[in-house]
Scaffold this motif. Sequence first.
Motif, PDB file in Angstrom:
ATOM      1  N   TYR A 192     -48.446   4.190  33.156  1.00 43.65           N
ATOM      2  CA  TYR A 192     -49.038   3.911  31.846  1.00 43.65           C
ATOM      3  C   TYR A 192     -49.823   5.109  31.319  1.00 43.65           C
ATOM      4  O   TYR A 192     -49.699   5.485  30.143  1.00 43.65           O
ATOM      5  N   GLU A 193     -50.621   5.728  32.178  1.00 36.47           N
ATOM      6  CA  GLU A 193     -51.420   6.879  31.754  1.00 36.47           C
ATOM      7  C   GLU A 193     -50.536   8.043  31.338  1.00 36.47           C
ATOM      8  O   GLU A 193     -50.814   8.730  30.358  1.00 36.47           O
ATOM      9  N   GLU A 194     -49.479   8.272  32.085  1.00 38.46           N
ATOM     10  CA  GLU A 194     -48.559   9.352  31.715  1.00 38.46           C
ATOM     11  C   GLU A 194     -47.892   9.057  30.382  1.00 38.46           C
ATOM     12  O   GLU A 194     -47.671   9.960  29.573  1.00 38.46           O
ATOM     13  N   GLY A 195     -47.588   7.780  30.132  1.00 45.48           N
ATOM     14  CA  GLY A 195     -46.997   7.385  28.858  1.00 45.48           C
ATOM     15  C   GLY A 195     -47.960   7.561  27.703  1.00 45.48           C
ATOM     16  O   GLY A 195     -47.580   7.964  26.602  1.00 45.48           O
ATOM     17  N   ARG A 196     -49.247   7.289  27.934  1.00 41.53           N
ATOM     18  CA  ARG A 196     -50.265   7.447  26.887  1.00 41.53           C
ATOM     19  C   ARG A 196     -50.440   8.903  26.507  1.00 41.53           C
ATOM     20  O   ARG A 196     -50.758   9.233  25.368  1.00 41.53           O
ATOM     21  N   GLU A 197     -50.212   9.783  27.455  1.00 41.97           N
ATOM     22  CA  GLU A 197     -50.335  11.210  27.187  1.00 41.97           C
ATOM     23  C   GLU A 197     -49.097  11.771  26.507  1.00 41.97           C
ATOM     24  O   GLU A 197     -48.978  12.967  26.291  1.00 41.97           O
ATOM     25  N   SER A 220     -49.567   1.908  40.770  1.00 42.69           N
ATOM     26  CA  SER A 220     -48.315   2.493  40.276  1.00 42.69           C
ATOM     27  C   SER A 220     -48.145   2.238  38.785  1.00 42.69           C
ATOM     28  O   SER A 220     -47.743   3.136  38.028  1.00 42.69           O
ATOM     29  N   LEU A 221     -48.455   1.013  38.354  1.00 44.75           N
ATOM     30  CA  LEU A 221     -48.327   0.682  36.931  1.00 44.75           C
ATOM     31  C   LEU A 221     -49.294   1.502  36.090  1.00 44.75           C
ATOM     32  O   LEU A 221     -48.935   1.991  35.002  1.00 44.75           O
ATOM     33  N   CYS A 222     -50.527   1.678  36.573  1.00 43.53           N
ATOM     34  CA  CYS A 222     -51.521   2.459  35.828  1.00 43.53           C
ATOM     35  C   CYS A 222     -51.104   3.924  35.733  1.00 43.53           C
ATOM     36  O   CYS A 222     -51.305   4.559  34.698  1.00 43.53           O
ATOM     37  N   ARG A 223     -50.523   4.443  36.805  1.00 38.92           N
ATOM     38  CA  ARG A 223     -50.092   5.836  36.797  1.00 38.92           C
ATOM     39  C   ARG A 223     -49.020   6.065  35.740  1.00 38.92           C
ATOM     40  O   ARG A 223     -49.092   7.011  34.954  1.00 38.92           O
TER      41      ARG A 223
END
Length: 535
Positions: free
Chosen positions: A21-26, A16-19
Amino acid sequence: MGAGRRAREAAQLHRSLCRVYEEGREGNPGNPCLFETDVEICLVGGSCKSPIERFWNGNDKIYVLQKARHNEDSDPMSELKPDDSVYASELLPKESSGPAALSVTRAKQLISLYTMVQNPNMTHLNISDPVVLPPLWIRCDGSDPEHTCWLGAEPLKAGNKITGMNFYMVTCDGPTTDKACFANLEELKMAHKMKHHSSIVTTKGFAQYELIRAAAMEDTIVESESNIYVDITWNAVNKILEAPPLVSAATLNITLKPGDPRSPVYQLYRELQFLLALAEGLKSGVTEWPEPLESESAVELVQEFLTDLKKKLDGYCLSGNTKEAEIHQGSSSLLSKLIQQSYHGKIEAVSLSGITPIQMLLEIGLDKMKKDYVSFFIGQELATLTYLDYFISTSVDLQEQVHRVQKLHHMLEIMVSCTVLLQFKHENLFPLTQICMKYYKENPLNEQHEFQLPIRPALVNKLYENDHPEIWKVDISSGHGQKEVKTTWQVSTNPPVEHMISSNTGLLSESTVNGSSEERMYFISMAKCSQVYFM
């Protein structure tokens, strides 16, 4: 909780945290993500204001975990499998009442799971691509004896390898006027030294004062969204609630909502509101203007106006039409074009029906107001005509011209307020003008934006020297780099965290019968840090 179950929950939290985080990086933080049935995960950073900025020095993105608020009309969780991940927005009612806190016990469980997934020694979790995740902070409901309102965890790194964790705990009591509840600075320093085995500590003070209040003028109380605060920082604090020395560093923070009836430029604000109404009518194409009773066209009316004007000016104008053509240069309004065409004896036919009168009146009003603003900024030597060109340009459409005039008015109100309320002189108004203009050349109108100006405390200390601070805090630090640890003690007139609810917020307590003296009610906060290194 069994080891196998803990490992599964840790792995699920990691996904959940990685998901998020990845959306935030994009560049698309998107909606908060739901973990299990009760926890909402958000990624905060960038232009978003950090909810823990007063208690943590970091400036990167952070996770904020809080209690998920379910829509009572449905129960989508009944159809979810344990490993399913959904967006928390699907569970929220349409109108949210603000962030909600988790129990301290639940928050500690989440901190433990987060620590597991960041510990490189936990190989049994089978995390294929371990990454250093942003720090994690959890809203707590203060249900424990310490009244904990935040728990936080931050990875400690050596290069790309995680070597340990910083753990944070923020507690809060109050509000109270009892200064006996306030800490003793020497005792705070001693407690920090003992906990962190430090022999040397440094102290840094911070105070925030409000420079204007709701009742800025006698016998007048008007609710206002405008605020002018000064933030002051200094080193080597000697005692709790000490006044900042005049050699401190200070920053003025200005948030100003135009339209205060007490403002000296309130009449100009009302004129602007009339133009905004015209602009809205022009945009929608809807007008309630009555159709003209006479059949005369705009051309005929303008010609009559000019003929009458020339009769009145006869004998005073020595240079013929040349000078008159120059009173209308620089204006692209429809009426100005008609007047200029009249000098050449050829005028286009323009009807006064429909929205044409609105356009003409809006253009005339814009020209007039632009001249008013230009007169102020140039007359006060705050800007040059070249620097103002963006705000008064006629090369953009009318709606954008109105938008830029609104920006000019917002800046004008800021300058006038600083002149009237703070007694600012040119040396302070000039840099503030440059800051405002730079912001508004790059950003849309934002009346909630906080403009900041570095100043000397001596410039405004007369306004706060006999007042109580809104916030006063001391940081006690030891160590350097990643080994730096900090203890923060703070008092504030408002709750230090937005998920705290109190009916006493911001109240004043009268200490005498006749109310001649007042004491502020304060919330008392403590932020503590501890470090753990992985073996």
